[in-house]
Design a protein around this motif. Sequence first.
Motif, short mmCIF file in Angstrom:
data_model
loop_
_atom_site.label_atom_id
_atom_site.label_comp_id
_atom_site.label_asym_id
_atom_site.label_seq_id
_atom_site.Cartn_x
_atom_site.Cartn_y
_atom_site.Cartn_z
N GLY A 134 -12.91 97.65 -29.23
CA GLY A 134 -14.13 98.23 -29.75
C GLY A 134 -15.35 98.18 -28.86
O GLY A 134 -16.47 98.39 -29.33
N PHE A 135 -15.16 97.94 -27.55
CA PHE A 135 -16.29 97.90 -26.63
C PHE A 135 -16.13 98.96 -25.54
O PHE A 135 -15.07 99.05 -24.92
CB PHE A 135 -16.41 96.52 -25.96
CG PHE A 135 -16.63 95.39 -26.92
CD1 PHE A 135 -17.92 95.12 -27.38
CD2 PHE A 135 -15.58 94.61 -27.37
CE1 PHE A 135 -18.13 94.08 -28.28
CE2 PHE A 135 -15.79 93.58 -28.26
CZ PHE A 135 -17.07 93.31 -28.71
N SER B 176 -6.11 94.82 -17.25
CA SER B 176 -7.34 95.61 -17.21
C SER B 176 -8.37 95.17 -18.25
O SER B 176 -8.11 95.23 -19.45
CB SER B 176 -7.01 97.09 -17.43
OG SER B 176 -8.18 97.86 -17.58
N LEU B 177 -9.54 94.76 -17.79
CA LEU B 177 -10.63 94.47 -18.72
C LEU B 177 -11.07 95.75 -19.42
O LEU B 177 -11.33 95.74 -20.63
CB LEU B 177 -11.83 93.87 -17.97
CG LEU B 177 -13.12 93.76 -18.79
CD1 LEU B 177 -12.94 92.86 -20.01
CD2 LEU B 177 -14.28 93.27 -17.93
N LEU B 178 -11.14 96.86 -18.70
CA LEU B 178 -11.60 98.10 -19.31
C LEU B 178 -10.72 98.50 -20.49
O LEU B 178 -11.22 98.85 -21.56
CB LEU B 178 -11.64 99.23 -18.27
CG LEU B 178 -12.85 99.19 -17.32
CD1 LEU B 178 -12.51 98.45 -16.06
CD2 LEU B 178 -13.34 100.59 -17.01
N ARG B 179 -9.42 98.46 -20.30
CA ARG B 179 -8.51 98.90 -21.36
C ARG B 179 -8.48 97.92 -22.53
O ARG B 179 -8.45 98.32 -23.69
CB ARG B 179 -7.11 99.09 -20.77
CG ARG B 179 -7.07 100.17 -19.68
CD ARG B 179 -5.74 100.22 -18.95
NE ARG B 179 -5.85 101.00 -17.73
CZ ARG B 179 -5.70 102.33 -17.67
NH1 ARG B 179 -5.41 103.00 -18.77
NH2 ARG B 179 -5.84 102.96 -16.54
N THR B 180 -8.49 96.63 -22.22
CA THR B 180 -8.46 95.63 -23.28
C THR B 180 -9.74 95.67 -24.11
O THR B 180 -9.71 95.64 -25.34
CB THR B 180 -8.26 94.22 -22.69
OG1 THR B 180 -7.04 94.18 -21.96
CG2 THR B 180 -8.22 93.17 -23.79
N ALA B 181 -10.89 95.74 -23.44
CA ALA B 181 -12.16 95.75 -24.16
C ALA B 181 -12.31 97.03 -24.99
O ALA B 181 -12.79 96.98 -26.13
CB ALA B 181 -13.32 95.61 -23.17
N ALA C 288 -14.98 103.46 -25.97
CA ALA C 288 -14.44 103.16 -27.29
C ALA C 288 -15.11 104.08 -28.30
O ALA C 288 -16.28 104.42 -28.16
CB ALA C 288 -14.71 101.71 -27.66
N ALA C 289 -14.36 104.50 -29.30
CA ALA C 289 -14.94 105.29 -30.37
C ALA C 289 -15.84 104.38 -31.20
O ALA C 289 -15.44 103.30 -31.60
CB ALA C 289 -13.83 105.89 -31.24
#
Length: 303
Positions: A69-70, A60-65, A31-32
């Motif tokens: 902002g994480f 996807s947890l990776l894409r949602t988080a 995330a930026a």
Amino acid sequence: MTSLGPDLTTAVHREVVDVHGVPASALVAEAARPQAVIVALHGGATTSAYFDHPGHPRLSLLRTAAATGFTVIAIDRPGYGSSARYEERMRKPEQRTDFAFAAVEALLAGLERGVGVFVWAHSAGCELTVRMASDPRGAELLGVELAGMGRIHHPRAVRAMEEWRRDPTRTRPNLRRALWHPPHAYPPDVHGGRTIGSASPSYEGHREGWQEEFAQLAARVPVPVHLTLAEHEQVWANGPEGLADLASMFTGAPRVVRHEQAGAGHNTSVGRTALAYHLSVLSFVEECALGVRALPTEKGKPG
């Protein structure tokens, strides 16, 4: 048209780093200017792909988080992924704990961390997470999420084991059906985990005394804890009683939040309700990142 959901187009890439001569692999979504970093630890017989199922960005947890902002680093646990060929160096719990801490540091080198690191674990990955959080180094964590674990087995699992003990000539109970019950909780091509399956290291088959050790370690966890059990969980005792028993073990945590994920089976991050589950826990991660603490009367009560 304006999107009503998170932007799930964040790029996910694979990283491999060296940890004392052993390669550690992970899926990473950056995330930026991240609020914090989430380290995700998968369960047994799968890999980090559990948190970014191929062809299902909504799960996807990776894409949602990352969209909220994480930065997320989903590590292939010790003995999985690129470290699978080094199983002899992962047999002891302390070896796996040291490996995980070192892998996190290596994977985060050069990346913004925001206010710190939160560990999110599923099923067998919860063992490593509890060991990390109860370690002196774990006091620096923002908090932990433990999903799909327990101390008391579900009555159906208990009956199956009792029947097998009475008649050892029977086939040893296969938990696969319980792990993926009910079928309608998952997209058809996700149910069964064929796409994300992996061989498990031998150490995961030898956990004598773990329940007693788990209770001792849980009491030493000094950071906020979020606990999730699925509505249709069939491996561990679920519902209010199962969650209450699990929560009672974390006596040193400043905050313990219990959550039952409606509509979900054991594999909460790849079911149809995965987005709802992820958003629910991400709100807890946000609270941990902001330093939110429960009032004394809230400790150990349902969140």
